[in-house]
Scaffold this active site. Structure first.
Site, PDB file in Angstrom:
ATOM      1  N   GLU C  60       0.886  -1.322   0.046  1.00  0.00           N
ATOM      2  CA  GLU C  60       0.052  -0.025   0.010  1.00  0.00           C
ATOM      3  C   GLU C  60       0.754   1.213  -0.071  1.00  0.00           C
ATOM      4  O   GLU C  60       0.471   2.132  -0.580  1.00  0.00           O
ATOM      5  CB  GLU C  60      -1.014  -0.161   1.381  1.00  0.00           C
ATOM      6  CG  GLU C  60      -2.132  -0.922   1.021  1.00  0.00           C
ATOM      7  CD  GLU C  60      -1.533  -2.433   1.200  1.00  0.00           C
ATOM      8  OE1 GLU C  60      -0.772  -2.786   1.721  1.00  0.00           O
ATOM      9  OE2 GLU C  60      -2.437  -3.256   0.963  1.00  0.00           O
ATOM     10  N   HIS C 129     -12.260  -4.723   8.007  1.00  0.00           N
ATOM     11  CA  HIS C 129     -12.839  -4.471   6.817  1.00  0.00           C
ATOM     12  C   HIS C 129     -14.234  -3.636   7.097  1.00  0.00           C
ATOM     13  O   HIS C 129     -15.208  -3.480   6.306  1.00  0.00           O
ATOM     14  CB  HIS C 129     -13.356  -5.608   6.165  1.00  0.00           C
ATOM     15  CG  HIS C 129     -12.263  -6.457   5.321  1.00  0.00           C
ATOM     16  ND1 HIS C 129     -11.292  -7.249   6.487  1.00  0.00           N
ATOM     17  CD2 HIS C 129     -12.017  -6.808   4.274  1.00  0.00           C
ATOM     18  CE1 HIS C 129     -10.265  -7.611   5.554  1.00  0.00           C
ATOM     19  NE2 HIS C 129     -10.734  -7.539   4.518  1.00  0.00           N
TER      20      HIS C 129
HETATM   21  C1  LIG Z   1      -2.201  -5.061   4.161  1.00  0.00           C
HETATM   22  C2  LIG Z   1      -3.357  -5.305   3.425  1.00  0.00           C
HETATM   23  N1  LIG Z   1      -3.710  -5.302   2.080  1.00  0.00           N
HETATM   24  C3  LIG Z   1      -4.641  -5.980   1.265  1.00  0.00           C
HETATM   25  C4  LIG Z   1      -5.176  -6.945   1.816  1.00  0.00           C
HETATM   26  C5  LIG Z   1      -6.411  -7.584   1.281  1.00  0.00           C
HETATM   27  N2  LIG Z   1      -5.990  -9.111   0.830  1.00  0.00           N
HETATM   28  C6  LIG Z   1      -6.250 -10.091   2.011  1.00  0.00           C
HETATM   29  S1  LIG Z   1      -5.244 -11.638   1.470  1.00  0.00           S
HETATM   30  C7  LIG Z   1      -4.783 -10.861  -0.093  1.00  0.00           C
HETATM   31  C8  LIG Z   1      -3.793 -11.433  -0.727  1.00  0.00           C
HETATM   32  C9  LIG Z   1      -2.476 -11.939   0.297  1.00  0.00           C
HETATM   33  O1  LIG Z   1      -1.807 -13.074  -0.530  1.00  0.00           O
HETATM   34  P1  LIG Z   1      -0.591 -13.861  -0.108  1.00  0.00           P
HETATM   35  O2  LIG Z   1       0.226 -12.898   0.900  1.00  0.00           O
HETATM   36  O3  LIG Z   1       0.052 -14.459  -1.054  1.00  0.00           O
HETATM   37  O4  LIG Z   1      -1.812 -14.849   0.989  1.00  0.00           O
HETATM   38  P2  LIG Z   1      -2.455 -15.975   0.502  1.00  0.00           P
HETATM   39  O5  LIG Z   1      -4.027 -15.066   0.529  1.00  0.00           O
HETATM   40  O6  LIG Z   1      -2.224 -16.494  -0.648  1.00  0.00           O
HETATM   41  O7  LIG Z   1      -2.406 -17.129   1.627  1.00  0.00           O
HETATM   42  C10 LIG Z   1      -4.935  -9.316  -0.043  1.00  0.00           C
HETATM   43  C11 LIG Z   1      -4.537  -8.456  -1.228  1.00  0.00           C
HETATM   44  C12 LIG Z   1      -5.085  -7.157   3.129  1.00  0.00           C
HETATM   45  N3  LIG Z   1      -5.849  -8.204   3.994  1.00  0.00           N
HETATM   46  N4  LIG Z   1      -4.029  -6.600   4.052  1.00  0.00           N
END
Ligand SMILES: Cc1ncc(C[n+]2csc(CCOP(=O)(O)OP(=O)(O)O)c2C)c(N)n1
Ligand SMILES: Cc1ncc(C[n+]2csc(CCOP(=O)(O)OP(=O)(O)O)c2C)c(N)n1
Ligand SMILES: [Mg+2]
Ligand SMILES: [Mg+2]
Lengths: 326, 363, 326, 363
Positions: C60, C129
């Site tokens: 972000e 959220h």
């Molecule tokens: C700081 C932040 N930005 C965006 C989100 C929304 N979000 C939740 S999970 C995710 C993707 C995460 O990907 P990864 O780190 O590969 O973990 P995975 O979901 O594959 O287990 C996003 C963008 C969030 N929860 N926290």
């Protein structure tokens, strides 16, 4: 009993609390070998060692994020952010975690940490070294927001913040770091968080302020007493959140006239919440609109103009006279 | 002198013990007690069935947004099995199997998914942090927890889970650097499941692997077949030993795959091919581990059938209990609790005002 | 003229502004191939290509920091932060740079960017959220803070925010993303930033709200009209900062009774500033204390209790009746 | 198959052209026009004297906190000389020599140091960003600037300066990853001056070099003798060419040293040995470059004496002008300007109220 500056008083609190409780640790940029860029952590490294006084890499989010982990596991970290203008880098850690871990874990894990930051204008510093954005933290449930106004309460409030079971954001006014000295008892001393102090008794008018602006507010009160023959009551907030609205309302009910003074930006600033609480708790006692004497809704200018940005004693006096006149 | 090469001495390895085709590397086969192996398998199976059941409860509107772990059970159980209850478990948001291994009642997990704060309370006797939703933000906590453990004379390590996407966050960088500088006993366990919602691993970063990012901090890194529970166990055991001996942190990249949707709010068909999912389904960690246990004589087809029944009952019982709890926890006034250890006056006022409002039958 | 949801209306604004101005780009997590987790950026990638619609890495601070650079160099970036609860990671970039670059460069460089974030509770979502922390941005000079309340003004305000020469933080209420439809003209349409709207004319009482809470406030107004026979005036802020206090004060002077409604935490929230402005500009017209109907000063609970956290229509009606009764 | 090595194919080099002992590597000697070499030298000298003069003005209380650049002139001028005025210059806070090269009037620099916002306005005709005080926070801007340049069909690159300490910040990590993923024409120029206030390079991070951190993003990195202006010029030219050709970003680590205090508020004797400073003084980039130019017949001892006089006058003239400007810029009402392009009503009200307050002679 010694006459100390705010810096010395804070340093005393740190020495005594680290002495008193082995779980207290200090971490931040330049807090060790250098003793802090303002010397607030002077001699801590020599006395308590590198395990408890950590010179960290240059990373504010980690300084706070690592402190959160330390606090959960039983330490009492005191994180120094070198200037409050850089603390926004840790905003996510504070809002997302420090403020919520007790709630998220339903009481299992507290986060007894303190984030110390020098704040405020008036010392001819560089950009980002003059901010007063306490609202970011005051508007965040789960955090406490404390701002002392002088050596004695700085020492007592820092000790209380360190002992508090919840995360405390602790702002230290650079402008009063070395501006004056006060008698500070040698024995450890604390003040309760969440309590404001009536620092000058009065009747016709209430002046509310905190931090570095308290001095100017008190000067203004003296001027009003001498030149206008009124006795203003002056209240020092000390804790911005939780806000001690009872003490404020009691005074407002008594005087009916209130002026709030702070150097933070006016809009959406602390004065607004104080006004809202007084409208809720003392409305029918108010004889005139509560007035605000604050910094402007502008970026704090570079130092050639910072005194024009800051509330002056003249300005406080002038607005107080308005309040008294209708 | 002019253009001189700087010797970096990096060595990055990929570890695999039991391939998807069932080939076992006896030399690397970790020594794991039989009952531990059985518990690992049972937890993986339980977690898989729990995932499926929760998904259909969600579809019926009984639960809120879910975060499936299907396909990542080996990475999680393989990483948890070597640890002790007093080691710190720092989850992200997809670590349901790990949480189950770490003593979390299924009913607590369901209660949390049903939207009750009470479900987030970690089980007594285990050093588990609750789920952390902001991606990567929990990583620095594991550095502080590990530091504090050592500082207080403990031998605990802290293991933090995060995904491939999390490696792009500043907190990942700052935390690994801190851990290396202070040589904290922290294990950074990255579950590279190839996707961060719709962003594939290759678009997340240009480095060949995620494990090699460790080298930027002077930290060892290793890549592991994350669908091979034995390989994960071996890598984490090794890293744990180093950490307990004061040799500092390690980054472990588990190559795995998210077989299900990102969350129940997500539609993966918008960004990935069914075929890719099918390919990875063949590498499902559960049957692979079962074959191994059967060959070792620790498991049999009908033992599995037995277990399936048990597990199904266990899950149903948990759902019953959850529904009872949902009845007990209707009081909204609890939303004022645990904000501070002592409720400040203005919060008490707000709570009492709400109580008064709720007393008269609502209009 | 089509009946659109807020999501569709925002999507329309994005399509039309990108069509209209080649310097407009969209960046964020999952905004491209996936079309945004709420589909607000649907079809932008297919239509405008990967150069102008960037699926970014998960970071972000960089999404906003890179946007600042883009904006300085002549692009008009629209950064999507997937949920406002994660926007604090970009707080430093916003406060330290987006809000200051025009000032720091003394007019040489502006930062015409928009940071879009879904905000607010009411959709049974996960932790983080459901936040409504618009104050962090409203208290930051140099930023504008905008929160629409329905499809038509969402579309018009987003278009205006994109065309604005200064950085705008744009909050979109998840609870109203798909809750209802409105006629939205096909032709591009904008609304001026910094202007509130009187959305219901009245005389005895002023209800002030914004964002997702406006609907409940309007429902409460209907109830008061039907059940109590009073005609409440309802004002939709639309822009939180700069705050249109003239429109608010004019109504307060007329009705003498004001209730402010928002889902953000009460203390140091937007209602406090509104009260402070009205005390400054309409004090002697106020017949009763201005009241607040807000979210509590607690972490927003997980969804089983979020409706208890959010101001209900009953609650608004009850407080309005108090205001009318004295 | 079990423990397989992953070939990373990293290659990290250290570049030096003109050693502190005056040895020149003809092969690597960059082709630089004579008058450019002279301008580079003159700017380095001017910057050095400006630094000294500003320091004593500060000591007299005429200027505020200063951030000396003494010792880092080669890293900055060597990096700026290969760029065009329309390339983006993204400074941190210690880039006074670079700013001088980039057309910034000395009087503007002094005005800024005297606490006047007006001093921060970048010179027309140059794509210079103003100083950025929050460590590392300017790095992502250079990614956006470079992206925007390419997007609009330009050939400009963006070069961002930052220090060794800045590499610990999350913004460093996020920005380099973005730049690599989008292959932006960005040059990341790290001045490793061995100190971040009181924190030595070794305590900042455990990696052997800072340059190798580039590999974590699949980006080329190179380490350069930052006190060798020719080496810096060569490395930056190479990286600039790659960037202009669409081959993406580069991380350049310049090994240099802060010969002066961190800022005028700092007391380095609290954390570093005089002897270390003396060691590095022997590697002072200015005399080294002068010897080279004299050997090339582009400079002579008395030409230097001449130049010293000119430069001294130039600086005094600038200070005169600055003082005049300080008189012109006394109006505090300007603090309301440039907050927004159009001043909103409430700001106008606040400005007018201040004006009214200032009208009557203050009590
Ligand atoms: C700081 C932040 N930005 C965006 C989100 C929304 N979000 C939740 S999970 C995710 C993707 C995460 O990907 P990864 O780190 O590969 O973990 P995975 O979901 O594959 O287990 C996003 C963008 C969030 N929860 N926290
Ligand atoms: C985000 C942030 N944290 C802390 C500071 C205070 N500070 C100013 S310079 C500095 C050290 C920077 O070290 P380095 O990056 O090596 O740059 P150098 O000062 O050596 O040029 C610190 C801690 C700051 N300006 N910004
Ligand atoms: Mg992933
Ligand atoms: Mg440095």
């Amino acid at each position: 009993m010694a006459k100390l500056t705010v810096v010395q008083a804070l340093n005393l609190a740190l020495h005594q609390e680290m002495e008193r409780d082995a779980s207290v640790v200090v971490l931040g940029e330049d807090v060790g070998v250098d003793g802090g860029v303002f010397r607030v952590t002077d001699e801590l490294l020599a006395r308590f060692g590198a395990e408890r006084v950590l010179d960290t890499p240059l990373a504010e989010s980690a300084i706070v994020g690592v402190s959160i982990g330390m606090a959960i596991a039983g330490l009492k970290p005191i994180a120094e952010i070198q200037f409050s203008g850089f603390s926004y880098l840790a905003m996510a850690q504070l809002e997302n975690h420090a403020a919520r871990m007790r709630w998220r874990s339903q009481g299992r894990f507290g986060v007894p940490m303190v984030m110390r930051c020098p704040y405020g204008a008036g010392v001819r510093a560089l950009e980002h070294h003059s901010e007063s954005k306490e609202i970011y933290y005051a508007h965040t449930p789960g955090l406490k927001m404390v701002i002392p106004s002088g050596p004695r309460n700085a020492r007592a409030l820092l000790a209380a913040a360190i002992r508090d079971p919840d995360p405390v954001v602790f702002f230290e006014g650079k402008a009063i770091y070395r501006a004056f000295r006060e008698e500070v008892p040698d024995e450890p001393e604390t003040l309760p968080l969440g309590k404001a102090q009536v620092v000058r008794e009065g009747d016709r008018l209430t002046l509310i302020s905190y931090g570095a602006m308290l001095r100017r507010t008190l000067e203004a009160a003296d001027r009003l007493a001498q030149e206008d023959g009124v006795e203003p009551e002056v209240i020092d907030l000390l804790t911005i959140s939780p806000l001690d609205d009872e003490t404020l309302a009691a005074s407002a009910r008594k005087t009916g006239r209130v002026v709030v003074v702070h150097e933070a930006h006016r809009s959406f600033g602390a004065a607004a919440e104080i006004i809202a609480r007084l409208v809720e708790k003392a409305f029918f006692h108010l004889e005139t609109p509560i007035r605000r004497v604050t910094g402007f809704d502008t970026t704090v200018p570079l130092f050639a103009r910072e005194q024009a940005y800051l509330p002056s004693v003249d300005y406080i006096v002038a607005v107080a006279r308005e309040a008294l006149s209708d | 002198m002019p253009r001189t090469d700087i010797e970096l001495g990096y060595r990055l390895q990929f570890l695999s013990v039991l391939t998807e085709h069932g080939e076992l590397d006896r030399e690397l086969e970790p020594a794991i007690a039989d009952d531990t192996l059985r518990r690992m398998h049972r937890t993986m199976l339980l977690a898989r069935r729990f995932d499926e059941r929760a998904l259909n409860l969600q579809r019926q509107g009984r639960l809120g947004t879910l975060i499936p772990a299907k396909g990542q059970e080996a990475s999680q159980i393989g990483a948890m099995a070597p640890l002790n209850p007093d080691d710190w478990f720092v989850p992200s948001f997809r670590e349901t199997p790990a949480a189950i291994w770490r003593g979390t009642p299924l009913s607590a997990l369901l209660l949390y998914n049903a939207g009750y704060n009470e479900g987030g309370k970690p089980p007594q006797g285990w050093n588990n942090l609750p789920p952390s939703v902001p991606v990567g933000s929990q990583i620095p906590h594991a550095v502080g927890l590990a530091y504090a453990a050592r500082q207080q004379g403990g031998k605990q390590v802290a293991l933090v889970f995060f995904g491939d996407g999390a490696t792009s966050e500043g907190d990942f960088h700052e935390a690994l650097n801190f851990a290396a500088v202070f040589a904290t006993p922290t294990l950074f366990l990255c579950q590279n499941n190839h996707w961060a919602i719709s962003i594939p691993r290759e678009k997340q970063t240009r480095s060949k692997t995620l494990a090699e990012k460790a080298f930027a901090y002077g930290m060892p890194g290793i890549q592991v077949d994350g669908n091979d529970v034995l390989a994960v166990y071996a890598a984490v055991s090794e890293a744990t030993e180093r950490a307990r001996n004061g040799d500092g942190p390690t980054l472990v990249e588990c190559i795995t795959y998210r077989l299900s949707m990102h969350t129940t709010a997500d539609d993966p068909t918008r960004y990935r091919k069914e075929q890719e999912v099918e390919e990875w389904s063949k590498r499902d960690p559960l049957p692979r581990f079962q074959r191994y246990l059967i060959e070792r004589g620790l498991l049999s087809e009908q033992a599995i059938d037995e277990m399936e029944k048990e597990v199904a009952h266990e899950i149903e019982a948990a759902w019953e209990e959850t529904q009872r709890k949902m009845h007990d926890h209707t009081d909204p006034l609890t939303l004022f609790e645990h904000i501070y250890r002592e409720m400040p006056p203005y919060l008490r006022e707000q709570r009492d005002a709400l109580r008064r409002r709720l007393e008269p039958p609502r209009g």
